[in-house]
Design an enzyme around this catalytic site. Structure first.
Site, PDB file in Angstrom:
ATOM      1  N   HIS A 122      -5.072  -2.198  12.167  1.00 58.92           N
ATOM      2  CA  HIS A 122      -4.491  -3.536  11.986  1.00 58.92           C
ATOM      3  C   HIS A 122      -2.969  -3.395  12.042  1.00 58.92           C
ATOM      4  CE1 HIS A 122      -3.271  -7.077   9.571  1.00 58.92           C
ATOM      5  NE2 HIS A 122      -4.466  -7.590   9.821  1.00 58.92           N
ATOM      6  N   ASP A 199      -6.139   2.595   4.660  1.00 56.95           N
ATOM      7  CA  ASP A 199      -6.130   1.136   4.639  1.00 56.95           C
ATOM      8  C   ASP A 199      -7.557   0.703   4.327  1.00 56.95           C
ATOM      9  OD1 ASP A 199      -6.434  -1.507   5.257  1.00 56.95           O
ATOM     10  OD2 ASP A 199      -5.358  -1.423   7.168  1.00 56.95           O
ATOM     11  N   GLN A 202     -10.802  -3.582   4.513  1.00 54.12           N
ATOM     12  CA  GLN A 202     -12.132  -4.052   4.932  1.00 54.12           C
ATOM     13  C   GLN A 202     -13.265  -3.245   4.314  1.00 54.12           C
ATOM     14  OE1 GLN A 202     -12.731  -6.762   6.529  1.00 54.12           O
ATOM     15  NE2 GLN A 202     -10.657  -7.254   7.190  1.00 54.12           N
ATOM     16  N   LYS A 225      -9.977 -10.137  -0.140  1.00 56.73           N
ATOM     17  CA  LYS A 225     -11.124  -9.700   0.673  1.00 56.73           C
ATOM     18  C   LYS A 225     -12.229  -9.136  -0.213  1.00 56.73           C
ATOM     19  CE  LYS A 225      -8.154  -8.491   4.577  1.00 56.73           C
ATOM     20  NZ  LYS A 225      -8.237  -9.600   5.525  1.00 56.73           N
ATOM     21  N   CYS A 363      -5.024  -9.424  14.724  1.00 53.58           N
ATOM     22  CA  CYS A 363      -3.900  -8.567  14.294  1.00 53.58           C
ATOM     23  C   CYS A 363      -4.093  -7.123  14.725  1.00 53.58           C
ATOM     24  CB  CYS A 363      -3.667  -8.635  12.781  1.00 53.58           C
ATOM     25  SG  CYS A 363      -3.278 -10.273  12.207  1.00 53.58           S
TER      26      CYS A 363
HETATM   27  N1  7TS Z   1      -5.706  -3.921   7.113  1.00 50.97           N
HETATM   28  C1  7TS Z   1      -6.876  -4.380   7.576  1.00 50.97           C
HETATM   29  C2  7TS Z   1      -7.893  -3.423   8.111  1.00 50.97           C
HETATM   30  C3  7TS Z   1      -7.126  -5.761   7.522  1.00 50.97           C
HETATM   31  O1  7TS Z   1      -8.284  -6.216   7.972  1.00 50.97           O
HETATM   32  C4  7TS Z   1      -6.137  -6.636   7.021  1.00 50.97           C
HETATM   33  C5  7TS Z   1      -6.318  -8.126   7.039  1.00 50.97           C
HETATM   34  C6  7TS Z   1      -4.958  -6.077   6.522  1.00 50.97           C
HETATM   35  C7  7TS Z   1      -4.775  -4.721   6.597  1.00 50.97           C
HETATM   36  C8  7TS Z   1      -3.920  -6.902   5.880  1.00 50.97           C
HETATM   37  O2  7TS Z   1      -4.401  -7.391   4.667  1.00 50.97           O
HETATM   38  P1  7TS Z   1      -3.581  -8.481   3.831  1.00 50.97           P
HETATM   39  O3  7TS Z   1      -4.492  -8.872   2.741  1.00 50.97           O
HETATM   40  O4  7TS Z   1      -2.343  -7.804   3.353  1.00 50.97           O
HETATM   41  O5  7TS Z   1      -3.297  -9.597   4.782  1.00 50.97           O
HETATM   42  N2  7TS Z   1      -7.203  -8.563   8.038  1.00 50.97           N
HETATM   43  C9  7TS Z   1      -7.420  -9.816   8.424  1.00 50.97           C
HETATM   44  C10 7TS Z   1      -8.384 -10.147   9.374  1.00 50.97           C
HETATM   45  O6  7TS Z   1      -9.121  -9.347   9.927  1.00 50.97           O
HETATM   46  N3  7TS Z   1      -8.373 -11.469   9.576  1.00 50.97           N
HETATM   47  O7  7TS Z   1      -7.433 -12.011   8.771  1.00 50.97           O
HETATM   48  C11 7TS Z   1      -6.837 -11.002   8.062  1.00 50.97           C
END
Ligand code: 7TS
Length: 404
Positions: A122, A199, A202, A225, A363
């Site tokens: 991501h 990371d 997910q 999440k 992303c």
């Molecule tokens: N890393 C991964 C693997 C992610 O899926 C996401 C967000 C992030 C980092 C960033 O997380 P945040 O909570 O700091 O925004 N992924 C997604 C997605 O797949 N669709 O919307 C956000």
């Protein structure tokens, strides 16, 4: 006792609604999960009865808010099998990775050092490292993928070398659902002396994570999440590394002493938590993790596997549909393309039928480039989805095909 998905769904008030005259089928769980009543109630109860600033110690409410805030830290530490001093509150995964890239990365990286990531990442696990490399003269190296959307393990092992200072890997791909076999990859990274970050955005909602078992130095995740609120996340960091790192941001709360000449830093974890934190978010995240801990996680996993298996089977039999990402180990995600249809149009036509998915590059622009596609339609599943909802997705897709 068999798993009762309807009883679980009943705890998520948002799922009861209709969208565009159709029952909501929420399949955008990789973007954010819905919240159970236990989390909504915990946040409301905090604002109704406890709201106060933490760590000020001056009065009853402040003490109560501090106790709840720190209890949530202990809950999250237990959840990840860390010590409470090793859990830093962040805004989410993005901020957790930025903290490590800026505080550890920019401090430690030297010209010619290497930072290793994969083509699955991501943007949140690419851009902070790219920036750290630009500032320090280090090089960003990228492990390529196999055709099925898994990471090329041999290429990963070949790229690791004594110049590799940092290895930053996603646990689960948000775009394809690929689960990386991190335990052995992290061991290989440690063997060349690299510091490792995972990371986990997910991963945490799908299976239990034990940072000690995994053997990583840092693990970043997001509350939203994980059935918790937005704007709150947790970063696990190994104590010796966190101790050695300079602060990421400075101000109140993170200091021990301040004079105009010099300041000294508070102990862990507060050194990394300047300013008034997202107290309600922390309490909501604590409630989410406690709630999840009360569920039968093996049954939840089995249910999610059944959802993905059904989706994969129906997708395989669907004329004109191509699955993107067929790794042997996947959780939660079916990414696909429909012949001759732009993903955004498919998303809009699904939405008209009450089915919420995400479309586009998710992303992960470099991943889409390496797959040679502009994006995908992504259906992502969670514990409260039903097999009937998976069927609804494919019935809706049939209609999409007739519209296009
Ligand atoms: N890393 C991964 C693997 C992610 O899926 C996401 C967000 C992030 C980092 C960033 O997380 P945040 O909570 O700091 O925004 N992924 C997604 C997605 O797949 N669709 O919307 C956000």
């Amino acid at each position: 006792m068999s798993f009762d998905v309807q009883a679980l769904r009943a705890q998520f008030p948002i799922l009861e609604q209709t969208v565009n005259g159709k029952p909501l089928v929420y399949l955008d769980n990789a973007a954010t999960t819905q919240k159970p009543r236990a989390v909504i109630d915990a946040v409301t109860a905090y604002y109704e009865g406890v709201n106060s600033n933490v760590h000020r110690g001056a009065h009853y409410l402040s003490d109560k808010a501090t106790a709840e805030f720190e209890a949530a830290r202990a809950t999250v530490a237990d959840f990840l099998n860390a010590d409470r001093e090793e859990i830093i509150w962040t805004k989410g995964t993005t901020e957790g990775i930025n903290l490590v890239a800026q505080s550890h990365g920019r401090e430690q990286l030297q010209p010619g050092d290497e930072v290793l990531i994969t083509a699955l990442e991501h943007h949140a696990n690419i851009v902070p490292w790219q920036q750290a490399c630009e500032r320090t003269g280090a090089l960003l190296k990228v492990v390529p993928l196999n055709e099925d959307g898994s990471v090329d393990e041999q290429a990963y092992l070949d790229l690791l070398n004594e110049r590799t200072r940092i290895v930053a890997l996603s646990h689960v791909s948000n775009s394809l659902g690929t689960v990386n076999p991190l335990k052995r990859w992290l061991k290989a990274a440690r063997d060349v002396g690299a510091v490792t970050l995972v990371d986990g955005a997910q991963a945490v909602a799908h299976f239990p994570v034990d940072v000690r078992e995994l053997g990583c130095d840092f693990y970043a995740c997001s509350g939203h999440k994980l059935f918790g609120p937005t704007g709150i996340g947790a970063l696990y960091g190994r104590r010796e590394l966190l101790d050695a790192m300079p602060p990421y941001q400075t101000g109140g709360e993170m200091i021990e002493t301040v004079s105009f000449e010099k300041s000294t830093w508070n102990k862990l974890p507060y050194k990394f938590e300047p300013g008034t934190p997202n107290i309600a978010g922390v309490i909501g995240l604590g409630a989410a993790v406690r709630w999840l801990g009360q569920q039968d996680r093996a049954a939840l996993s089995a249910h999610e596997d059944a959802l993905l298996a059904s989706a994969t089977e129906q997708a395989g039999a669907f004329d004109g549909l191509k699955i993107i990402g067929n790794a042997a180990t996947k959780v939660g995600v079916l990414s696909f393309l429909l012949d001759g249809a732009h993903p955004a149009d498919v998303g809009t036509l699904l939405d008209q039928q009450g089915v919420a998915v995400r479309t586009g590059h998710h992303c992960c622009m470099p991943l889409m480039d390496s797959l040679g596609i502009p994006g995908t339609v992504r259906a992502s599943f969670s514990i409260y989805n039903t097999l009937e909802e998976v069927d609804s997705l494919f019935q809706a897709l049939k209609k999409v095909q007739t519209f296009l």
